[in-house]
Design a protein around this motif. Structure first.
Motif, PDB file in Angstrom:
ATOM      1  N   ARG A  43       9.987  -9.712  -1.597  1.00  9.86           N
ATOM      2  CA  ARG A  43       9.900  -9.969  -3.043  1.00  9.86           C
ATOM      3  C   ARG A  43       9.134  -8.859  -3.760  1.00  9.86           C
ATOM      4  NH1 ARG A  43       9.561  -9.539  -7.357  1.00  9.86           N
ATOM      5  NH2 ARG A  43       9.318 -11.020  -9.058  1.00  9.86           N
ATOM      6  N   THR A  44       8.045  -8.370  -3.169  1.00 10.67           N
ATOM      7  CA  THR A  44       7.244  -7.348  -3.847  1.00 10.67           C
ATOM      8  C   THR A  44       8.001  -6.030  -3.977  1.00 10.67           C
ATOM      9  OG1 THR A  44       6.120  -6.605  -1.823  1.00 10.67           O
ATOM     10  CG2 THR A  44       5.061  -8.369  -3.084  1.00 10.67           C
ATOM     11  N   VAL A  45       8.812  -5.684  -2.985  1.00 13.50           N
ATOM     12  CA  VAL A  45       9.521  -4.397  -3.069  1.00 13.50           C
ATOM     13  C   VAL A  45      10.622  -4.420  -4.126  1.00 13.50           C
ATOM     14  CG1 VAL A  45       8.924  -3.709  -0.722  1.00 13.50           C
ATOM     15  CG2 VAL A  45      11.099  -4.877  -1.141  1.00 13.50           C
ATOM     16  N   GLU A  46      10.947  -5.601  -4.638  1.00 15.26           N
ATOM     17  CA  GLU A  46      11.875  -5.665  -5.769  1.00 15.26           C
ATOM     18  C   GLU A  46      11.258  -5.018  -7.008  1.00 15.26           C
ATOM     19  OE1 GLU A  46      13.125  -9.678  -6.509  1.00 15.26           O
ATOM     20  OE2 GLU A  46      13.742  -9.984  -4.433  1.00 15.26           O
ATOM     21  N   ASP A  47       9.932  -5.070  -7.104  1.00 13.96           N
ATOM     22  CA  ASP A  47       9.221  -4.531  -8.260  1.00 13.96           C
ATOM     23  C   ASP A  47       8.602  -3.160  -8.011  1.00 13.96           C
ATOM     24  OD1 ASP A  47       9.624  -6.920  -9.796  1.00 13.96           O
ATOM     25  OD2 ASP A  47       7.998  -7.846  -8.646  1.00 13.96           O
ATOM     26  N   SER A  48       8.244  -2.894  -6.748  1.00 15.40           N
ATOM     27  CA  SER A  48       7.540  -1.655  -6.422  1.00 15.40           C
ATOM     28  C   SER A  48       7.851  -1.261  -4.979  1.00 15.40           C
ATOM     29  CB  SER A  48       6.031  -1.865  -6.598  1.00 15.40           C
ATOM     30  OG  SER A  48       5.329  -0.701  -6.272  1.00 15.40           O
ATOM     31  N   PRO A  49       8.383  -0.049  -4.751  1.00 17.03           N
ATOM     32  CA  PRO A  49       8.682   0.379  -3.381  1.00 17.03           C
ATOM     33  C   PRO A  49       7.423   0.357  -2.514  1.00 17.03           C
ATOM     34  CG  PRO A  49       9.526   1.970  -4.974  1.00 17.03           C
ATOM     35  CD  PRO A  49       8.673   0.994  -5.725  1.00 17.03           C
ATOM     36  N   LEU A  50       7.610   0.178  -1.223  1.00 13.89           N
ATOM     37  CA  LEU A  50       6.492   0.120  -0.289  1.00 13.89           C
ATOM     38  C   LEU A  50       6.594   1.292   0.690  1.00 13.89           C
ATOM     39  CD1 LEU A  50       4.024  -1.536   0.586  1.00 13.89           C
ATOM     40  CD2 LEU A  50       5.537  -2.777   2.135  1.00 13.89           C
ATOM     41  N   PRO A  51       5.852   2.385   0.423  1.00 15.64           N
ATOM     42  CA  PRO A  51       5.871   3.522   1.336  1.00 15.64           C
ATOM     43  C   PRO A  51       5.263   3.146   2.690  1.00 15.64           C
ATOM     44  CG  PRO A  51       4.850   4.116  -0.766  1.00 15.64           C
ATOM     45  CD  PRO A  51       5.019   2.638  -0.754  1.00 15.64           C
ATOM     46  N   ASP A  52       5.573   3.936   3.701  1.00 19.87           N
ATOM     47  CA  ASP A  52       5.085   3.661   5.059  1.00 19.87           C
ATOM     48  C   ASP A  52       3.565   3.621   5.152  1.00 19.87           C
ATOM     49  OD1 ASP A  52       7.637   3.422   6.072  1.00 19.87           O
ATOM     50  OD2 ASP A  52       7.727   5.495   6.783  1.00 19.87           O
ATOM     51  N   HIS A  53       2.879   4.369   4.298  1.00 14.31           N
ATOM     52  CA  HIS A  53       1.418   4.430   4.387  1.00 14.31           C
ATOM     53  C   HIS A  53       0.717   3.315   3.593  1.00 14.31           C
ATOM     54  CE1 HIS A  53       2.217   6.597   0.650  1.00 14.31           C
ATOM     55  NE2 HIS A  53       0.969   6.279   0.293  1.00 14.31           N
ATOM     56  N   GLU A  54       1.482   2.389   3.018  1.00 21.15           N
ATOM     57  CA  GLU A  54       0.902   1.290   2.256  1.00 21.15           C
ATOM     58  C   GLU A  54       1.267  -0.046   2.888  1.00 21.15           C
ATOM     59  OE1 GLU A  54       2.033   1.540  -1.848  1.00 21.15           O
ATOM     60  OE2 GLU A  54       1.038   3.471  -2.122  1.00 21.15           O
ATOM     61  N   GLY A  55       0.571  -1.088   2.463  1.00 24.29           N
ATOM     62  CA  GLY A  55       0.851  -2.423   2.957  1.00 24.29           C
ATOM     63  C   GLY A  55       0.613  -3.451   1.876  1.00 24.29           C
ATOM     64  N   VAL A  56       1.124  -4.634   2.077  1.00 26.43           N
ATOM     65  CA  VAL A  56       0.927  -5.753   1.166  1.00 26.43           C
ATOM     66  C   VAL A  56       0.050  -6.763   1.891  1.00 26.43           C
ATOM     67  CG1 VAL A  56       2.060  -7.626  -0.099  1.00 26.43           C
ATOM     68  CG2 VAL A  56       3.171  -5.393   0.064  1.00 26.43           C
ATOM     69  N   ILE A  57      -1.025  -7.170   1.248  1.00 30.08           N
ATOM     70  CA  ILE A  57      -1.897  -8.171   1.837  1.00 30.08           C
ATOM     71  C   ILE A  57      -1.966  -9.381   0.918  1.00 30.08           C
ATOM     72  CG2 ILE A  57      -3.307  -6.508   3.109  1.00 30.08           C
ATOM     73  CD1 ILE A  57      -5.480  -7.035   0.962  1.00 30.08           C
TER      74      ILE A  57
END
Length: 77
Positions: A43-57
């Motif tokens: 759901r979050t990547v629908e609004d903002s891409p998630l590069p390999d060096h980042e994470g969602v907590i």
């Protein structure tokens, strides 16, 4: 690096997670938390891409007072 520990989830016991710090030099927030589940990440990547060096907590609602304290401490004087 000079990190000031703000606090951890009062219900985490000896596990120490989630937790929040303020970097005293940069005023950045440093947050430790549980990795978000696959559905949340999708759901979050629908609004903002998630590069390999980042994470969602994910932080529990009960952490809001600690985040407020960290934000107040990080705000420029």
């Amino acid at each position: 690096m000079d990190l000031r520990f703000v606090g951890k989830d009062p219900e985490s016991g000896d596990h120490g997670c989630p937790a929040v710090w303020v970097d005293e030099d940069t005023r950045d927030l440093v947050i430790q938390g549980t990795k978000a589940d696959t559905d949340t990440i999708a759901r979050t990547v629908e609004d903002s891409p998630l590069p390999d060096h980042e994470g969602v907590i994910r932080l529990p609602q009960r952490m809001i007072p600690l985040l407020r304290e960290a934000l107040d401490d990080a705000e420029p004087q």
